[in-house]
Motif scaffolding. Sequence first.
Motif, PDB file in Angstrom:
ATOM      1  N   VAL A 346     -31.824  45.731   2.784  1.00 26.80           N
ATOM      2  CA  VAL A 346     -31.410  46.273   4.303  1.00 26.80           C
ATOM      3  C   VAL A 346     -32.312  47.946   4.596  1.00 26.80           C
ATOM      4  N   PRO A 347     -33.788  47.924   4.390  1.00 31.31           N
ATOM      5  CA  PRO A 347     -33.786  49.311   3.805  1.00 31.31           C
ATOM      6  C   PRO A 347     -33.773  50.853   4.679  1.00 31.31           C
ATOM      7  N   LEU A 348     -33.880  49.796   6.282  1.00 32.86           N
ATOM      8  CA  LEU A 348     -33.685  50.812   7.253  1.00 32.86           C
ATOM      9  C   LEU A 348     -31.805  51.531   7.567  1.00 32.86           C
ATOM     10  N   GLY A 349     -31.336  52.706   7.853  1.00 33.93           N
ATOM     11  CA  GLY A 349     -30.209  52.699   8.522  1.00 33.93           C
ATOM     12  C   GLY A 349     -29.155  52.489   9.616  1.00 33.93           C
ATOM     13  N   THR A 350     -28.381  52.501   9.531  1.00 36.13           N
ATOM     14  CA  THR A 350     -27.472  51.219  10.629  1.00 36.13           C
ATOM     15  C   THR A 350     -26.788  52.623  11.483  1.00 36.13           C
ATOM     16  N   ILE A 351     -27.605  51.854  12.504  1.00 38.03           N
ATOM     17  CA  ILE A 351     -27.102  52.358  13.867  1.00 38.03           C
ATOM     18  C   ILE A 351     -25.973  51.984  14.393  1.00 38.03           C
ATOM     19  N   VAL A 352     -25.159  52.837  15.303  1.00 44.55           N
ATOM     20  CA  VAL A 352     -23.666  52.899  15.992  1.00 44.55           C
ATOM     21  C   VAL A 352     -24.197  52.565  17.260  1.00 44.55           C
ATOM     22  N   TYR A 353     -24.163  52.578  18.290  1.00 46.86           N
ATOM     23  CA  TYR A 353     -23.948  52.447  19.555  1.00 46.86           C
ATOM     24  C   TYR A 353     -22.402  52.732  19.580  1.00 46.86           C
ATOM     25  N   CYS A 354     -22.039  54.066  20.738  1.00 45.48           N
ATOM     26  CA  CYS A 354     -21.277  54.808  21.323  1.00 45.48           C
ATOM     27  C   CYS A 354     -20.746  54.842  22.579  1.00 45.48           C
ATOM     28  N   ASP A 355     -20.195  54.697  23.398  1.00 44.70           N
ATOM     29  CA  ASP A 355     -20.610  55.082  24.985  1.00 44.70           C
ATOM     30  C   ASP A 355     -19.528  56.367  25.756  1.00 44.70           C
ATOM     31  N   ASN A 356     -18.948  57.070  24.583  1.00 49.31           N
ATOM     32  CA  ASN A 356     -18.959  57.756  24.680  1.00 49.31           C
ATOM     33  C   ASN A 356     -19.445  59.196  23.944  1.00 49.31           C
ATOM     34  N   VAL A 357     -19.915  60.391  24.534  1.00 51.77           N
ATOM     35  CA  VAL A 357     -21.026  61.375  24.822  1.00 51.77           C
ATOM     36  C   VAL A 357     -20.833  62.575  23.745  1.00 51.77           C
ATOM     37  N   SER A 358     -18.839  62.593  23.647  1.00 45.65           N
ATOM     38  CA  SER A 358     -18.231  64.220  23.240  1.00 45.65           C
ATOM     39  C   SER A 358     -18.175  63.300  21.404  1.00 45.65           C
ATOM     40  N   ALA A 359     -17.457  61.765  21.696  1.00 51.81           N
ATOM     41  CA  ALA A 359     -18.342  61.467  19.641  1.00 51.81           C
ATOM     42  C   ALA A 359     -19.212  60.855  19.532  1.00 51.81           C
ATOM     43  N   VAL A 360     -20.087  60.985  20.144  1.00 50.94           N
ATOM     44  CA  VAL A 360     -21.716  60.839  19.810  1.00 50.94           C
ATOM     45  C   VAL A 360     -21.964  62.733  19.457  1.00 50.94           C
ATOM     46  N   TYR A 361     -21.567  63.439  20.253  1.00 50.91           N
ATOM     47  CA  TYR A 361     -21.985  65.000  20.434  1.00 50.91           C
ATOM     48  C   TYR A 361     -21.366  65.093  18.322  1.00 50.91           C
ATOM     49  N   MET A 362     -20.250  65.013  18.648  1.00 53.03           N
ATOM     50  CA  MET A 362     -19.287  65.648  16.826  1.00 53.03           C
ATOM     51  C   MET A 362     -19.708  64.279  16.058  1.00 53.03           C
ATOM     52  N   THR A 363     -20.609  63.757  16.331  1.00 51.66           N
ATOM     53  CA  THR A 363     -21.112  63.031  14.688  1.00 51.66           C
ATOM     54  C   THR A 363     -22.284  63.845  14.078  1.00 51.66           C
ATOM     55  N   THR A 364     -22.899  64.897  14.865  1.00 51.40           N
ATOM     56  CA  THR A 364     -23.834  65.237  14.240  1.00 51.40           C
ATOM     57  C   THR A 364     -23.809  66.962  14.522  1.00 51.40           C
ATOM     58  N   ASN A 365     -22.491  67.815  15.090  1.00 47.74           N
ATOM     59  CA  ASN A 365     -22.263  68.861  14.940  1.00 47.74           C
ATOM     60  C   ASN A 365     -21.604  69.573  14.206  1.00 47.74           C
ATOM     61  N   PRO A 366     -21.700  70.242  12.458  1.00 46.75           N
ATOM     62  CA  PRO A 366     -21.019  70.370  11.445  1.00 46.75           C
ATOM     63  C   PRO A 366     -20.400  71.217  11.835  1.00 46.75           C
ATOM     64  N   VAL A 367     -19.760  71.978  13.558  1.00 43.94           N
ATOM     65  CA  VAL A 367     -19.201  73.088  13.863  1.00 43.94           C
ATOM     66  C   VAL A 367     -17.366  72.599  13.988  1.00 43.94           C
ATOM     67  N   HIS A 368     -16.571  72.877  13.529  1.00 45.99           N
ATOM     68  CA  HIS A 368     -14.949  72.387  13.287  1.00 45.99           C
ATOM     69  C   HIS A 368     -14.548  72.992  13.931  1.00 45.99           C
ATOM     70  N   HIS A 369     -14.029  72.718  15.742  1.00 57.01           N
ATOM     71  CA  HIS A 369     -13.369  73.505  15.736  1.00 57.01           C
ATOM     72  C   HIS A 369     -12.005  73.080  16.641  1.00 57.01           C
ATOM     73  N   ARG A 370     -11.486  73.044  17.846  1.00 52.62           N
ATOM     74  CA  ARG A 370      -9.705  72.598  17.716  1.00 52.62           C
ATOM     75  C   ARG A 370      -9.767  71.336  18.519  1.00 52.62           C
ATOM     76  N   ARG A 371     -11.150  71.086  18.955  1.00 53.29           N
ATOM     77  CA  ARG A 371     -11.071  69.825  19.556  1.00 53.29           C
ATOM     78  C   ARG A 371     -11.336  68.787  18.484  1.00 53.29           C
ATOM     79  N   THR A 372     -12.064  68.468  16.999  1.00 49.27           N
ATOM     80  CA  THR A 372     -11.824  67.831  15.876  1.00 49.27           C
ATOM     81  C   THR A 372     -11.055  68.289  14.478  1.00 49.27           C
TER      82      THR A 372
END
Length: 435
Positions: A346-372
């Motif tokens: 399976v040469p291609l990476g996995t795509i995960v679909y989520c309907d929560n914008v904040s959760a999608v943002y947290m997957t690419t934002n490396p900054v840890h803050h009180r929300r995480t």
Amino acid sequence: MVLSSSTNPVPTVPLAPMPPTPNVQPHHRLPHDRHKYHSNGSLAQHKAHWVVRDFSQQASVDYDKSLYGLKQAPGAWNQRFTSYISSMGFTVSKSDASLFVYKDRDRVAYLLLYVDDIILMASSRELVQLITARLHSEFTMTDLGDLHHFLGISMMRDSSWLFLSQHQYAVDLLQRAGMSECHLTATPVDARNKLSATTGAPLADPSEYRSLAGALQFLTLTRPALAYAVQQVCLFMHDRRKPHLTLIKCILRYIKGSLSAGLHQGTGPIGQLNAYSNADWVACPDTRRSTSGFCVFLSDNLVSWFSKRQTTVSCSSAKAEYRAVAHVVAECYWLRQLLQELHVSVPLGTIVYCDNVSAVYMTTNPVHHRRTKHIEIDIHFIHEKVALGQVRVLHVPSAHQFTDIMTNGLPIQLFSDFRTSLCIRDPSATTAGGY
């Protein structure tokens, strides 16, 4: 093909006089739920066990400890089979201990072992015959021919599709529950109500509830749309009440109206792993825990699904959704490892679909803050997969988030639309051309 095996034929043992000072163990005859079937689905053989309470036995008093060093034969049988199959060139899967894989240049074979029943698949008929002959030379086996029925699941197939169904199992379950002539319902769970552990009167006889709930769990193997409803039923196994039994009856009425439904799997080139994750925040009225759900597709085929109450309370919907994403990423990682052992690329990476914008943002934002900070382990795990290019998490509109069927009761039309998205079909739709 399917094989049924045993180490030796079991002879009839004649009765013998009881010794002067016997240590008699309690025992009973237990009907076995794993019957043998012919290729056309008709019953070939009933199976039953004579069961002794072996936990009360003592070594060298009630049994001979020199027999493989074990009290129970299944462990010894599994060791012997694994040792022999390994000598034939098979390797034991690290992802699934019941799976054995053979690879010799372009020759590939997969063997699945369940107690004394075997499913054997190979890249050619000649390789199947060669492996079968080797197994026959070591073990007493019955060749049941091409795979049609296995553990209550029936298979229909042609060159372009495979259809898995538990029609007869569902019919037997309705008869057992006394609901063969019940009224029908279009969905397995009410979209408006959430069950509570304290509502309603306790059941006078909880054994029926436990039996039906366990049987429904097995039915979800080919009925993904039942996963959420059955998960709700199983939450109350410790304290069963009348509203919980009402939900079981609602599920059975839905099953009565969809007896022929099953899981459709198409053939074709191996494509990408795509996953959908969702969470129903604070869904449990008693604990305020959220419900996670996911579906994983390989190409257009549903290969894994999940519905479960989360183990801890989430302080926000974003955290609940992120935990659900972590669950499905872990499942996809396991599936990739399994496919690699099967020598499937399976040469291609996995795509995960989520309907929560904040959760999608947290997957690419490396900054840890009180929300995480309360989901830091999940944050690190997903960030690592995203950084390696193995996973991408994208937003999907709620109208197309059909994993809602794993976390909520849905209105009739929405349930019907999402159920179709989960590769659930009737046999007539499958034989008419699939999707």
